[in-house]
Motif scaffolding. Sequence first.
Motif, PDB file in Angstrom:
ATOM      1  N   TRP A  66       4.296  14.067  -9.092  1.00 62.70           N
ATOM      2  CA  TRP A  66       4.573  13.920  -7.664  1.00 62.70           C
ATOM      3  C   TRP A  66       3.569  14.704  -6.826  1.00 62.70           C
ATOM      4  CZ3 TRP A  66       6.668  10.079  -5.527  1.00 62.70           C
ATOM      5  CH2 TRP A  66       7.746   9.408  -6.106  1.00 62.70           C
ATOM      6  N   GLY A  67       3.172  15.872  -7.313  1.00 63.13           N
ATOM      7  CA  GLY A  67       2.138  16.643  -6.610  1.00 63.13           C
ATOM      8  C   GLY A  67       0.820  15.886  -6.567  1.00 63.13           C
ATOM      9  N   PHE A  68       0.450  15.289  -7.708  1.00 62.50           N
ATOM     10  CA  PHE A  68      -0.775  14.486  -7.758  1.00 62.50           C
ATOM     11  C   PHE A  68      -0.695  13.372  -6.718  1.00 62.50           C
ATOM     12  CE2 PHE A  68      -3.167  10.802  -9.295  1.00 62.50           C
ATOM     13  CZ  PHE A  68      -4.430  11.367  -9.454  1.00 62.50           C
ATOM     14  N   PHE A  69       0.426  12.660  -6.702  1.00 63.76           N
ATOM     15  CA  PHE A  69       0.593  11.591  -5.716  1.00 63.76           C
ATOM     16  C   PHE A  69       0.488  12.136  -4.288  1.00 63.76           C
ATOM     17  CE2 PHE A  69       3.566   9.692  -2.684  1.00 63.76           C
ATOM     18  CZ  PHE A  69       2.880   8.506  -2.439  1.00 63.76           C
ATOM     19  N   ALA A  70       1.159  13.243  -4.005  1.00 62.81           N
ATOM     20  CA  ALA A  70       1.169  13.791  -2.646  1.00 62.81           C
ATOM     21  C   ALA A  70      -0.247  14.128  -2.180  1.00 62.81           C
ATOM     22  CB  ALA A  70       2.058  15.035  -2.584  1.00 62.81           C
ATOM     23  N   PHE A  71      -1.032  14.753  -3.044  1.00 62.10           N
ATOM     24  CA  PHE A  71      -2.400  15.096  -2.648  1.00 62.10           C
ATOM     25  C   PHE A  71      -3.299  13.865  -2.553  1.00 62.10           C
ATOM     26  CE2 PHE A  71      -1.173  19.413  -4.195  1.00 62.10           C
ATOM     27  CZ  PHE A  71      -1.262  20.028  -2.946  1.00 62.10           C
ATOM     28  N   ARG A  72      -3.048  12.844  -3.383  1.00 62.25           N
ATOM     29  CA  ARG A  72      -3.814  11.608  -3.267  1.00 62.25           C
ATOM     30  C   ARG A  72      -3.435  10.868  -1.981  1.00 62.25           C
ATOM     31  NH1 ARG A  72      -8.393  11.203  -6.296  1.00 62.25           N
ATOM     32  NH2 ARG A  72      -8.454   9.306  -5.067  1.00 62.25           N
ATOM     33  N   LEU A  73      -2.157  10.931  -1.623  1.00 65.60           N
ATOM     34  CA  LEU A  73      -1.716  10.342  -0.358  1.00 65.60           C
ATOM     35  C   LEU A  73      -2.407  11.041   0.812  1.00 65.60           C
ATOM     36  CD1 LEU A  73       0.161   8.536   1.360  1.00 65.60           C
ATOM     37  CD2 LEU A  73       1.900  10.326   1.144  1.00 65.60           C
ATOM     38  N   LEU A  74      -2.418  12.362   0.789  1.00 70.34           N
ATOM     39  CA  LEU A  74      -3.085  13.128   1.840  1.00 70.34           C
ATOM     40  C   LEU A  74      -4.572  12.777   1.891  1.00 70.34           C
ATOM     41  CD1 LEU A  74      -2.962  15.306   4.024  1.00 70.34           C
ATOM     42  CD2 LEU A  74      -3.292  17.016   2.215  1.00 70.34           C
ATOM     43  N   HIS A  75      -5.208  12.687   0.724  1.00 73.70           N
ATOM     44  CA  HIS A  75      -6.618  12.303   0.646  1.00 73.70           C
ATOM     45  C   HIS A  75      -6.839  10.943   1.316  1.00 73.70           C
ATOM     46  CE1 HIS A  75     -10.084  10.390  -1.412  1.00 73.70           C
ATOM     47  NE2 HIS A  75     -10.620  11.595  -1.313  1.00 73.70           N
ATOM     48  N   SER A  76      -5.984   9.975   1.026  1.00 76.53           N
ATOM     49  CA  SER A  76      -6.121   8.640   1.609  1.00 76.53           C
ATOM     50  C   SER A  76      -5.897   8.645   3.118  1.00 76.53           C
ATOM     51  CB  SER A  76      -5.151   7.662   0.947  1.00 76.53           C
ATOM     52  OG  SER A  76      -5.534   7.423  -0.387  1.00 76.53           O
ATOM     53  N   VAL A  77      -4.898   9.396   3.571  1.00 81.80           N
ATOM     54  CA  VAL A  77      -4.622   9.471   5.006  1.00 81.80           C
ATOM     55  C   VAL A  77      -5.825  10.048   5.739  1.00 81.80           C
ATOM     56  CG1 VAL A  77      -3.209  10.628   6.761  1.00 81.80           C
ATOM     57  CG2 VAL A  77      -2.116   9.532   4.794  1.00 81.80           C
ATOM     58  N   VAL A  78      -6.373  11.143   5.225  1.00 85.30           N
ATOM     59  CA  VAL A  78      -7.544  11.754   5.856  1.00 85.30           C
ATOM     60  C   VAL A  78      -8.723  10.782   5.814  1.00 85.30           C
ATOM     61  CG1 VAL A  78      -9.246  13.628   5.695  1.00 85.30           C
ATOM     62  CG2 VAL A  78      -6.810  14.127   5.412  1.00 85.30           C
ATOM     63  N   HIS A  79      -8.981  10.208   4.639  1.00 84.02           N
ATOM     64  CA  HIS A  79     -10.133   9.322   4.463  1.00 84.02           C
ATOM     65  C   HIS A  79     -10.070   8.110   5.383  1.00 84.02           C
ATOM     66  CE1 HIS A  79     -13.074   7.826   1.101  1.00 84.02           C
ATOM     67  NE2 HIS A  79     -13.661   7.950   2.261  1.00 84.02           N
ATOM     68  N   CYS A  80      -8.890   7.552   5.564  1.00 79.17           N
ATOM     69  CA  CYS A  80      -8.742   6.333   6.368  1.00 79.17           C
ATOM     70  C   CYS A  80      -8.482   6.612   7.839  1.00 79.17           C
ATOM     71  CB  CYS A  80      -7.618   5.464   5.797  1.00 79.17           C
ATOM     72  SG  CYS A  80      -7.987   4.805   4.158  1.00 79.17           S
ATOM     73  N   SER A  81      -8.406   7.887   8.231  1.00 79.40           N
ATOM     74  CA  SER A  81      -8.165   8.186   9.646  1.00 79.40           C
ATOM     75  C   SER A  81      -9.318   9.006  10.213  1.00 79.40           C
ATOM     76  CB  SER A  81      -6.814   8.883   9.828  1.00 79.40           C
ATOM     77  OG  SER A  81      -6.771  10.101   9.115  1.00 79.40           O
ATOM     78  N   TYR A  82      -9.167  10.309  10.333  1.00 78.35           N
ATOM     79  CA  TYR A  82     -10.188  11.114  11.009  1.00 78.35           C
ATOM     80  C   TYR A  82     -11.320  11.540  10.078  1.00 78.35           C
ATOM     81  CZ  TYR A  82      -7.844  15.266   9.111  1.00 78.35           C
ATOM     82  OH  TYR A  82      -7.299  16.210   8.279  1.00 78.35           O
ATOM     83  N   ASN A  83     -11.141  11.445   8.773  1.00 79.37           N
ATOM     84  CA  ASN A  83     -12.167  11.605   7.750  1.00 79.37           C
ATOM     85  C   ASN A  83     -12.962  12.911   7.809  1.00 79.37           C
ATOM     86  OD1 ASN A  83     -13.421  10.790   5.424  1.00 79.37           O
ATOM     87  ND2 ASN A  83     -14.917   9.506   6.448  1.00 79.37           N
ATOM     88  N   LYS A  84     -12.261  14.022   7.998  1.00 81.34           N
ATOM     89  CA  LYS A  84     -12.927  15.330   7.930  1.00 81.34           C
ATOM     90  C   LYS A  84     -13.158  15.650   6.458  1.00 81.34           C
ATOM     91  CE  LYS A  84     -13.265  19.822   9.661  1.00 81.34           C
ATOM     92  NZ  LYS A  84     -14.187  20.209  10.650  1.00 81.34           N
ATOM     93  N   VAL A  85     -14.412  15.792   6.079  1.00 79.24           N
ATOM     94  CA  VAL A  85     -14.782  15.886   4.671  1.00 79.24           C
ATOM     95  C   VAL A  85     -14.112  17.065   3.964  1.00 79.24           C
ATOM     96  CG1 VAL A  85     -16.707  16.229   3.067  1.00 79.24           C
ATOM     97  CG2 VAL A  85     -16.951  14.666   4.996  1.00 79.24           C
ATOM     98  N   MET A  86     -14.063  18.217   4.569  1.00 79.77           N
ATOM     99  CA  MET A  86     -13.482  19.378   3.884  1.00 79.77           C
ATOM    100  C   MET A  86     -11.971  19.230   3.692  1.00 79.77           C
ATOM    101  SD  MET A  86     -15.954  20.999   2.771  1.00 79.77           S
ATOM    102  CE  MET A  86     -15.027  22.284   1.971  1.00 79.77           C
ATOM    103  N   HIS A  87     -11.291  18.579   4.617  1.00 81.06           N
ATOM    104  CA  HIS A  87      -9.854  18.313   4.445  1.00 81.06           C
ATOM    105  C   HIS A  87      -9.641  17.327   3.293  1.00 81.06           C
ATOM    106  CE1 HIS A  87      -8.988  19.417   8.927  1.00 81.06           C
ATOM    107  NE2 HIS A  87      -9.406  20.437   8.212  1.00 81.06           N
ATOM    108  N   ARG A  88     -10.462  16.287   3.302  1.00 78.84           N
ATOM    109  CA  ARG A  88     -10.388  15.283   2.235  1.00 78.84           C
ATOM    110  C   ARG A  88     -10.721  15.915   0.887  1.00 78.84           C
ATOM    111  NH1 ARG A  88     -14.662  11.304   3.332  1.00 78.84           N
ATOM    112  NH2 ARG A  88     -15.641  11.865   1.382  1.00 78.84           N
ATOM    113  N   PHE A  89     -11.750  16.752   0.854  1.00 79.49           N
ATOM    114  CA  PHE A  89     -12.157  17.395  -0.388  1.00 79.49           C
ATOM    115  C   PHE A  89     -11.070  18.331  -0.911  1.00 79.49           C
ATOM    116  CE2 PHE A  89     -14.279  20.920  -2.655  1.00 79.49           C
ATOM    117  CZ  PHE A  89     -14.721  20.206  -3.769  1.00 79.49           C
TER     118      PHE A  89
END
Length: 143
Positions: free
Chosen positions: A98-121
């Motif tokens: 579930w943690g893996f999913f949560a962080f992948r979800l966060l990664h996708s939200v950042v990537h598909c919205s405001y795309n701040k690289v350090m947040h995504r990373f």
Amino acid sequence: MANVNEMTIFMPVLAMMLLTMLVWATLLYRRLSNAMSNGIAADRLNTPEKVKELLPEKAMAPAYNLANLFELPVLFYVLAVYLHLSNLVDAVFVYGAWGFFAFRLLHSVVHCSYNKVMHRFAAYLLSSALLWFMLLRAVFLSV
């Protein structure tokens, strides 16, 4: 070993699959709406290079994220099946999944919205660390 229902490991797997399909739908929507609103004929989008040239970054971000969802998550899927078949599923693995999913979800939200690289990373790194933990723990418990 299992003190939780063995099938619970597949709930975060299904969530990852749903996330992948939602990113795909976002990609489809952004590309189609952008092409239609800018009068770009489908014939002009016949190669990845032309798509990148004709569509803005906002329409391209979901495509890059979709590609990411077929990299490390593939290992996650296989690991979940292995854990189930090996009767190794326990609460630690389920919470890790579930943690893996949560962080992948966060990664996708950042990537598909405001795309701040350090947040995504950061989200990518945390999801990767959880996957490493789960994999190494599975190896340790399997020997």
